[in-house]
Enzyme design. Sequence first.
Site, PDB file in Angstrom:
ATOM      1  N   ASP A 125       0.824  -1.216   0.000  1.00 47.63           N
ATOM      2  CA  ASP A 125       0.000   0.000   0.000  1.00 47.63           C
ATOM      3  C   ASP A 125       0.858   1.266   0.000  1.00 47.63           C
ATOM      4  O   ASP A 125       1.981   1.268   0.501  1.00 47.63           O
ATOM      5  CB  ASP A 125      -0.908  -0.021   1.243  1.00 47.63           C
ATOM      6  CG  ASP A 125      -2.078   0.935   1.101  1.00 47.63           C
ATOM      7  OD1 ASP A 125      -2.357   1.400  -0.029  1.00 47.63           O
ATOM      8  OD2 ASP A 125      -2.720   1.233   2.132  1.00 47.63           O
ATOM      9  N   HIS A 152       2.373   3.560  -9.093  1.00 51.55           N
ATOM     10  CA  HIS A 152       2.171   2.125  -9.347  1.00 51.55           C
ATOM     11  C   HIS A 152       3.343   1.529 -10.129  1.00 51.55           C
ATOM     12  O   HIS A 152       3.758   0.405  -9.859  1.00 51.55           O
ATOM     13  CB  HIS A 152       0.859   1.893 -10.099  1.00 51.55           C
ATOM     14  CG  HIS A 152      -0.350   2.269  -9.283  1.00 51.55           C
ATOM     15  ND1 HIS A 152      -0.555   1.805  -8.001  1.00 51.55           N
ATOM     16  CD2 HIS A 152      -1.412   3.076  -9.559  1.00 51.55           C
ATOM     17  CE1 HIS A 152      -1.683   2.312  -7.524  1.00 51.55           C
ATOM     18  NE2 HIS A 152      -2.223   3.090  -8.446  1.00 51.55           N
ATOM     19  N   LEU A 208      10.265 -20.991  -5.005  1.00 55.46           N
ATOM     20  CA  LEU A 208       9.316 -20.010  -4.455  1.00 55.46           C
ATOM     21  C   LEU A 208       7.960 -20.139  -5.152  1.00 55.46           C
ATOM     22  O   LEU A 208       7.892 -20.175  -6.382  1.00 55.46           O
ATOM     23  CB  LEU A 208       9.854 -18.584  -4.683  1.00 55.46           C
ATOM     24  CG  LEU A 208       8.899 -17.437  -4.362  1.00 55.46           C
ATOM     25  CD1 LEU A 208       8.611 -17.343  -2.860  1.00 55.46           C
ATOM     26  CD2 LEU A 208       9.450 -16.092  -4.844  1.00 55.46           C
TER      27      LEU A 208
HETATM   28  C1  IPE Z   1      -5.380  -2.720  -0.179  1.00 55.75           C
HETATM   29  O1  IPE Z   1      -5.070  -1.387  -0.347  1.00 55.75           O
HETATM   30  C2  IPE Z   1      -5.369  -3.427  -1.507  1.00 55.75           C
HETATM   31  C3  IPE Z   1      -4.056  -3.610  -2.118  1.00 55.75           C
HETATM   32  C4  IPE Z   1      -2.910  -3.278  -1.596  1.00 55.75           C
HETATM   33  C5  IPE Z   1      -4.081  -4.230  -3.418  1.00 55.75           C
HETATM   34  P1  IPE Z   1      -6.191  -0.261  -0.504  1.00 55.75           P
HETATM   35  O2  IPE Z   1      -5.476   1.019  -0.624  1.00 55.75           O
HETATM   36  O3  IPE Z   1      -7.114  -0.634  -1.598  1.00 55.75           O
HETATM   37  O4  IPE Z   1      -6.981  -0.406   0.869  1.00 55.75           O
HETATM   38  P2  IPE Z   1      -7.811   0.662   1.695  1.00 55.75           P
HETATM   39  O5  IPE Z   1      -8.765   1.300   0.723  1.00 55.75           O
HETATM   40  O6  IPE Z   1      -6.833   1.658   2.236  1.00 55.75           O
HETATM   41  O7  IPE Z   1      -8.472  -0.107   2.765  1.00 55.75           O
HETATM   42  C1  IPE Z   2      -1.565   0.278  -3.351  1.00 60.12           C
HETATM   43  O1  IPE Z   2      -1.343   1.656  -3.349  1.00 60.12           O
HETATM   44  C2  IPE Z   2      -1.815  -0.273  -4.743  1.00 60.12           C
HETATM   45  C3  IPE Z   2      -3.202  -0.693  -4.991  1.00 60.12           C
HETATM   46  C4  IPE Z   2      -4.153  -0.718  -4.116  1.00 60.12           C
HETATM   47  C5  IPE Z   2      -3.513  -1.151  -6.336  1.00 60.12           C
HETATM   48  P1  IPE Z   2      -2.536   2.696  -3.345  1.00 60.12           P
HETATM   49  O2  IPE Z   2      -2.887   3.014  -4.761  1.00 60.12           O
HETATM   50  O3  IPE Z   2      -3.657   2.213  -2.528  1.00 60.12           O
HETATM   51  O4  IPE Z   2      -1.830   3.932  -2.691  1.00 60.12           O
HETATM   52  P2  IPE Z   2      -2.489   4.957  -1.659  1.00 60.12           P
HETATM   53  O5  IPE Z   2      -2.995   4.146  -0.517  1.00 60.12           O
HETATM   54  O6  IPE Z   2      -3.592   5.665  -2.394  1.00 60.12           O
HETATM   55  O7  IPE Z   2      -1.367   5.850  -1.280  1.00 60.12           O
HETATM   56 MG    MG Z   3      -4.090   2.430  -0.546  1.00 55.77          MG
END
Ligand code: IPE
Ligand code: IPE
Ligand code: MG
Length: 238
Positions: free
Chosen positions: A18, A35, A128
Site C-alpha cells: 500500500d 504504481h 518459491l
Molecule cells: C489494499 O489497499 C489493496 C491492495 C494493496 C491491493 P487499498 O489502498 O485498496 O486499501 P484501503 O482502501 O486503504 O483499505
Molecule cells: C496500493 O497503493 C496499490 C493498490 C491498491 C492497487 P494505493 O494506490 O492504494 O496507494 P495509496 O494508498 O492511495 O497511497
Molecule cells: Mg491504498
Amino acid sequence: MTEKNKSQKPKHIGFIMDGNGRWAKRRGMPRKFGHSEGAKALKEIVNYCKKIEIPYVTLYVFSTENWKRPDDEVEAIMDLLRKYLNDAYSRIGSGVRFVFLGDKGRFAPDIQQIMYKLEEESKVEYSLTLLLAINYGGRDDLLFSFKNIARKISFGELKAENITESIISENLYTAGIPDVDFIIRTSGEQRLSNFLIWQGAYAELYFTDTYWPDFSPKELDKALLDFSNRKRKYGGIS
Ligand code: IPE
Ligand code: IPE
Ligand code: MG
C-alpha cells in the site's frame, strides 16, 4: 541476521503493498507513476524472498474493491499487470511458480490467458511459490469455497455434517497452500482491507509507515527480525 534470529522464519509472507498513490503525490507525480515504481519494488522484494528461501509469498496486487477507482488508474494498473505477467512468462524456469488468487473472469482475455499459462507452465523446478492476489477479496474467497462445497453437497460427494475447517481451506483459492504466517502492510494503514481473512487467522501482523515503492530488502530484514522475536501462542500458554 544472526543464527539466533534465523531460527523463527515465516514460511508464508503476505504483503499488502500500500501507499503507491501517496508516494507519487508527495513527489507531485500522477498516481500511476507510483504504481510503476511500486512494480519495481515488487520485483526486488520477490527476488529477495527467493534468495532468503521463503517458500511462499502472497502479494496483494488488486482487490475486489479496487475496481471502484477511476478508469484511467485501473487501466494503468492493468497495463502494468500485463507487462509484468508477460515478462514473468518469458522467465519461466527461473525458480518461481505462479498461482493466482481471485476470479480471473473479470480481466481482459489476453490477461486471463497469460494467467492460465503461467499457472500451468511455471510448475517446474521452483523454490518459491508466488501467489498474486488480483481481483482478490477475503470474503470473495470464502464465497468461492462455500459455493464449491455446496456444489459437492448437491452432487452427493459430501455431507453437510462432515464439513470441517480443513474442507473450507481446501476449497479456497489458496487450496494446498499453507496458511500465511506473516502479513506486512506498508504505508501506515493498520487494517487487512479484505486480505486473506481466513488464512491469516493466526498470522503475525507488521505495519510500517514506508510507502510501498520505498519498501526495500533492508526493511524486509527488519520485519523478519521482528517476526523472529514474536511469541506465537495459538491460544495456548507459553
Ligand atoms: C489494499 O489497499 C489493496 C491492495 C494493496 C491491493 P487499498 O489502498 O485498496 O486499501 P484501503 O482502501 O486503504 O483499505
Ligand atoms: C496500493 O497503493 C496499490 C493498490 C491498491 C492497487 P494505493 O494506490 O492504494 O496507494 P495509496 O494508498 O492511495 O497511497
Ligand atoms: Mg491504498
